[in-house]
Design a protein around this motif. Sequence first.
Motif: not given
Length: 362
Positions: A1-16
């Motif tokens: 998983m690239n850095s962009t994917g990790l950033t999006k996943t982390a952002l989704y988890l924070i929002i949730m």
Amino acid sequence: MNSTGLTKTALYLIIMSLLVAFIIVAKNILIPLVIAMYFSYLLYPVVWKVERWGVNRAISILMVLLVVIILIGGIALLFSLKASNIEIDFNDVKEQFDRKSLNVQNVLTDKLEIDVSTVEQYFDRAVENFIDTWQAGIGNLFTTTTTTIFQIGILPVFTFFLLFYRTKTAHFILRITPKNKKLVTLTILREISKVITKYLGGLFLVVAILAVLNSAGLLIIGIKHALVLGVLAALLNLIPYIGTFLGGFIPFMYVFFTVPHPLPTMLKVVVLFIIIQFIENNLLTPNIVGNSIKINPLAIIVSLLFANIIWGIAGMLVVIPVLATLKIIMRQIDSLKPYAYLISDRGTEQYRLKIFKRRNKK
């Protein structure tokens, strides 16, 4: 998983995480609002018919709400008067528990040759914990009732305004929706209204029938306060899966503590609730509620557990309509269709147990 994917996943988890935190913190406002929203769906067909007679919208809503409040208030008053006649002597309950547990202790010590002191120690601890939990539970019930007066009182207010502003709310949703998604959005709104109205209306009708069946059955068996226990068991049936067990467990334990020789009556209670549960699962729910929700049991159970953690009993009561609403929305959005499929009851038809097979027509 690239850095962009990790950033999006982390952002989704924070929002949730923030969303869940907000839902928990604001539960005193959100719980009555969500319940009022589903009450609005339930009352909408009646209000709409009254409006079709030429009655002003505000007056139509007030008329329907007044009838509902009088009806629910009358039932609640009758139930509370009947419940107030139930007297529980905790000292007598403890004596009954001690007397009946002594027989179990004798079996464990005589037949299984377990040390007497060890058995007595565990039983005494179990009795004390059970009685303390029961007393604390009843105390918490009254405390909770006191703290939720605001939530109960605000329900008609929320319901009124949700019904009054329903057209404006729909126009607002359509205005913020892109032009190419307006038809999909309109389809979602109509389907939610149709499914939730059918589900809730059928559910409350099933509960009413179960209240009659439970009360009549317990009365025939000869159990005191059959009406209170029967209605309570029916109301608990609003909680899927767990509610059915709790509804039968309460009269079962009531017989255990109040009847001198409870075993025959307890067996009758078990048989009664097995028969009623069979009727509810095979006759009432399929024909009245139907298969409008179409969510698989695993998704329902997991949702119930999370709802209990977040909102307690109130969460368990509203989680099924919420899950159905989410499924309708996800089914209309291409990127979310796999999640709608995951929580639906589709995909396992060939593995289901079929008692009656259709004969092939010649």
